[in-house]
Scaffold this motif. Structure first.
Motif, mmCIF file in Angstrom:
data_model
loop_
_atom_site.group_PDB
_atom_site.id
_atom_site.type_symbol
_atom_site.label_atom_id
_atom_site.label_comp_id
_atom_site.label_asym_id
_atom_site.label_seq_id
_atom_site.Cartn_x
_atom_site.Cartn_y
_atom_site.Cartn_z
ATOM 1 N N GLN A 86 0.829 -1.209 0.000
ATOM 2 C CA GLN A 86 0.000 0.000 0.000
ATOM 3 C C GLN A 86 0.869 1.267 0.000
ATOM 4 O OE1 GLN A 86 -2.845 1.089 3.284
ATOM 5 N NE2 GLN A 86 -4.340 0.299 1.787
ATOM 6 N N LYS A 87 2.058 1.194 0.558
ATOM 7 C CA LYS A 87 2.963 2.341 0.492
ATOM 8 C C LYS A 87 3.498 2.525 -0.920
ATOM 9 C CE LYS A 87 4.411 2.425 5.329
ATOM 10 N NZ LYS A 87 3.596 3.624 5.592
ATOM 11 N N LEU A 88 3.734 1.396 -1.629
ATOM 12 C CA LEU A 88 4.191 1.483 -3.015
ATOM 13 C C LEU A 88 3.086 2.008 -3.924
ATOM 14 C CD1 LEU A 88 6.145 -1.891 -3.238
ATOM 15 C CD2 LEU A 88 7.144 0.405 -3.258
ATOM 16 N N ASN A 89 1.844 1.645 -3.637
ATOM 17 C CA ASN A 89 0.687 2.149 -4.381
ATOM 18 C C ASN A 89 -0.360 2.609 -3.379
ATOM 19 O OD1 ASN A 89 -1.471 2.744 -5.981
ATOM 20 N ND2 ASN A 89 -1.786 0.653 -6.744
ATOM 21 N N LEU A 103 -7.553 -6.027 13.427
ATOM 22 C CA LEU A 103 -6.188 -6.401 13.788
ATOM 23 C C LEU A 103 -5.164 -5.986 12.732
ATOM 24 C CD1 LEU A 103 -7.035 -9.908 15.243
ATOM 25 C CD2 LEU A 103 -6.412 -7.874 16.535
ATOM 26 N N ILE A 104 -5.496 -6.112 11.444
ATOM 27 C CA ILE A 104 -4.483 -5.807 10.419
ATOM 28 C C ILE A 104 -4.227 -4.308 10.265
ATOM 29 C CG2 ILE A 104 -4.868 -7.941 9.123
ATOM 30 C CD1 ILE A 104 -6.459 -6.314 7.072
ATOM 31 N N HIS A 105 -5.141 -3.464 10.740
ATOM 32 C CA HIS A 105 -4.879 -2.021 10.580
ATOM 33 C C HIS A 105 -3.669 -1.594 11.411
ATOM 34 C CE1 HIS A 105 -6.946 -1.304 14.471
ATOM 35 N NE2 HIS A 105 -6.309 -0.154 14.467
ATOM 36 N N PHE A 106 -3.290 -2.416 12.399
ATOM 37 C CA PHE A 106 -2.099 -2.109 13.186
ATOM 38 C C PHE A 106 -0.810 -2.235 12.373
ATOM 39 C CE2 PHE A 106 -5.050 -3.286 16.686
ATOM 40 C CZ PHE A 106 -4.991 -2.098 17.395
ATOM 41 N N PHE A 107 -0.861 -2.868 11.209
ATOM 42 C CA PHE A 107 0.315 -2.922 10.341
ATOM 43 C C PHE A 107 0.593 -1.566 9.692
ATOM 44 C CE2 PHE A 107 -0.910 -7.580 9.822
ATOM 45 C CZ PHE A 107 0.082 -8.030 10.670
ATOM 46 N N GLY A 108 -0.342 -0.635 9.827
ATOM 47 C CA GLY A 108 -0.165 0.692 9.222
ATOM 48 C C GLY A 108 -1.008 0.899 7.979
ATOM 49 N N ARG A 113 -8.639 3.213 2.603
ATOM 50 C CA ARG A 113 -8.432 2.271 1.492
ATOM 51 C C ARG A 113 -8.743 0.839 1.932
ATOM 52 N NH1 ARG A 113 -9.521 4.417 -2.567
ATOM 53 N NH2 ARG A 113 -8.436 2.829 -3.801
ATOM 54 N N PHE A 114 -9.692 0.714 2.839
ATOM 55 C CA PHE A 114 -10.159 -0.603 3.274
ATOM 56 C C PHE A 114 -11.633 -0.754 2.923
ATOM 57 C CE2 PHE A 114 -12.635 -2.769 6.661
ATOM 58 C CZ PHE A 114 -12.259 -4.076 6.376
ATOM 59 N N LYS A 115 -11.990 -1.972 2.473
ATOM 60 C CA LYS A 115 -13.398 -2.284 2.237
ATOM 61 C C LYS A 115 -13.707 -3.637 2.862
ATOM 62 C CE LYS A 115 -17.142 -2.006 -1.066
ATOM 63 N NZ LYS A 115 -17.555 -1.579 -2.409
ATOM 64 N N ALA A 116 -14.726 -3.669 3.697
ATOM 65 C CA ALA A 116 -15.100 -4.909 4.382
ATOM 66 C C ALA A 116 -15.906 -5.800 3.447
ATOM 67 C CB ALA A 116 -15.919 -4.590 5.630
ATOM 68 N N VAL A 117 -15.646 -7.093 3.510
ATOM 69 C CA VAL A 117 -16.413 -8.018 2.666
ATOM 70 C C VAL A 117 -17.903 -7.962 3.010
ATOM 71 C CG1 VAL A 117 -14.499 -9.598 2.243
ATOM 72 C CG2 VAL A 117 -15.929 -9.931 4.246
ATOM 73 N N GLU A 118 -18.199 -7.613 4.273
ATOM 74 C CA GLU A 118 -19.607 -7.545 4.691
ATOM 75 C C GLU A 118 -20.369 -6.458 3.952
ATOM 76 O OE1 GLU A 118 -17.307 -9.391 8.069
ATOM 77 O OE2 GLU A 118 -17.008 -7.681 6.714
ATOM 78 N N SER A 119 -19.638 -5.502 3.347
ATOM 79 C CA SER A 119 -20.313 -4.405 2.642
ATOM 80 C C SER A 119 -20.706 -4.774 1.211
ATOM 81 C CB SER A 119 -19.408 -3.166 2.616
ATOM 82 O OG SER A 119 -18.261 -3.399 1.814
ATOM 83 N N TYR A 120 -20.227 -5.918 0.723
ATOM 84 C CA TYR A 120 -20.571 -6.355 -0.637
ATOM 85 C C TYR A 120 -21.900 -7.096 -0.614
ATOM 86 C CZ TYR A 120 -15.836 -5.293 -2.250
ATOM 87 O OH TYR A 120 -14.662 -4.657 -2.587
ATOM 88 N N ARG A 121 -22.777 -6.740 -1.488
ATOM 89 C CA ARG A 121 -24.079 -7.376 -1.552
ATOM 90 C C ARG A 121 -23.928 -8.846 -1.930
ATOM 91 N NH1 ARG A 121 -29.222 -5.406 -5.283
ATOM 92 N NH2 ARG A 121 -30.793 -6.701 -4.239
ATOM 93 N N HIS A 122 -24.563 -9.702 -1.165
ATOM 94 C CA HIS A 122 -24.524 -11.149 -1.397
ATOM 95 C C HIS A 122 -23.094 -11.707 -1.369
ATOM 96 C CE1 HIS A 122 -28.728 -10.800 -2.266
ATOM 97 N NE2 HIS A 122 -28.542 -10.142 -3.388
ATOM 98 N N HIS A 123 -22.181 -10.983 -0.729
ATOM 99 C CA HIS A 123 -20.789 -11.451 -0.636
ATOM 100 C C HIS A 123 -20.187 -11.702 -2.012
ATOM 101 C CE1 HIS A 123 -20.268 -12.848 3.815
ATOM 102 N NE2 HIS A 123 -20.628 -11.586 3.718
#
Length: 358
Positions: A86-89, A103-108, A113-123
């Motif tokens: 994500q730093k490269l792009n 938990l992964i947001h602690f990696f920086g 630029r995050f999208k949760a799978v729960e937000s996608y209709r019908h997964h």
């Protein structure tokens, strides 16, 4: 190793390191009218970053050309390189479950630029070019928010740790011998058979069914092995199941030795040894349990069946003294340990008494 094209525009990117726990990273390319979208699945740990760059360069030009990262769960062998990519792009999107993101947001990683799978209709997500990507939750396999990704175009299921295995060989593709490594990995790291059953059921419900299962560890499963391994996984005891089974065996082992110790005090060690030796009198078949100094050290069959067999032999061959004591002592000790008596002792034969109140 060089990258391997599993299907058209789907690549395995990683390196075989002669480790028991090999890491697999996957690249999916989606050509479209205006260019190409590039996704990486489970980009791995920092020590594989340069390897990943070298593998991706001839295919897409480098990790700065990655537009999306799909993450199964947050473990350090799975997700850390997402922050470097994500730093490269800076426009690179990270997709994972909400539980994983916590938990992964602690990696920086950037929340914007995050999208949760729960937000996608019908997964489901429609990828550039019109192909569908299906999100398949596999909760507690082995993390609460674990998420598998099914690329309908290639019919490859990227399963994360599910179906991962220890690598006893460097082979990229699984064969029958791979099951032992898969079984061991799951028995160590998966919490329960019920969690596996739910995940396997969801894989079986995919339509069209996958033609490859590509895990994050071990070898890629394809062809007839998919059904075979799905069936085995559905019935595999793992984690808590094994602990409970072990506790059950320890309880039976303690109970039977407590019974033997009390019978020895009440009767004699000679009578006890005589009854025990009758278990395998003609040596025509293996004993149902192992002994040392007139004590049971292990069971070779289901513990209730083994204990029942031993008590039957003690009653029959241990002499009159043991015959009269076995049921009484066993009843007391089994009840004290909350072990079902009906599985081990014969039903009592009630004596008919005259009815004085007719």
């Amino acid at each position: 190793m060089k990258p391997v094209e599993l299907r058209e525009n789907v690549w395995w990117l990683a390196n075989r390191s002669e480790s028991l726990l090999e890491v697999n990273i996957y690249l999916l390319c989606y050509p479209h009218d205006k260019g190409q979208a590039n996704l990486i699945i489970d980009p791995g740990p920092p020590e594989l970053l340069t390897c990943l760059q070298k593998a991706a360069a001839p295919i897409i030009g480098g990790l700065d050309k990655v537009h999306g990262i799909l993450i199964n769960h947050q473990d350090p062998d799975v997700a850390p390189n997402s922050a470097y990519i994500q730093k490269l792009n800076p426009q690179c999107m990270v997709v994972a479950s909400e539980d994983t993101w916590r938990l992964i947001h602690f990696f920086g990683l950037k929340a914007s630029r995050f999208k949760a799978v729960e937000s996608y209709r019908h997964h489901r997500a429609i990828m550039p070019g019109g192909c569908r990507l299906i999100f398949v939750p596999s909760p507690f396999c082995h993390f609460r928010g674990a998420m598998m990704y099914y690329d309908e175009r290639s019919r490859i299921l990227f399963s994360g740790d599910l179906f991962g295995g220890l690598s006893y060989t460097a082979d990229l593709y699984a064969d029958e011998s791979s099951w032992e490594g898969i079984k061991t990995f799951h028995q160590l790291y998966m919490p329960s058979r019920d969690a596996l059953k739910l995940a396997v059921s969801r894989i079986r419900n995919l339509d069209p069914p996958p033609e490859m299962i590509a895990p994050q560890h071990g070898s890629i499963i394809r062809g007839g092995l998919i059904k075979t391994f799905l069936d085995r996984m559905y019935n595999l005891d793992v984690g808590l199941d094994l602990l409970i089974a072990g506790e059950k065996e320890e309880n039976y082992l303690g109970a039977v030795n407590e019974i033997l110790a009390e019978l020895e005090r009440e009767e004699s060690s000679d009578a006890l040894a005589k009854g025990i030796s009758a278990l395998n009198r003609d040596k025509s078949f293996t004993s149902v349990m192992t002994f040392a100094n007139c004590r049971v050290t292990g069971f070779k069959v289901d513990p209730p069946a083994a204990v029942k067999t031993l008590l039957d032999h003690l009653r029959t061959y241990g002499g009159i003294g043991l015959e009269s004591l076995v049921n009484l002592v066993a009843l007391k000790i089994l009840i004290s340990r909350n072990i079902p008596v009906s599985d081990i002792l014969p039903p009592s034969e009630g004596q008919e008494l005259p009815d004085y109140f007719e």
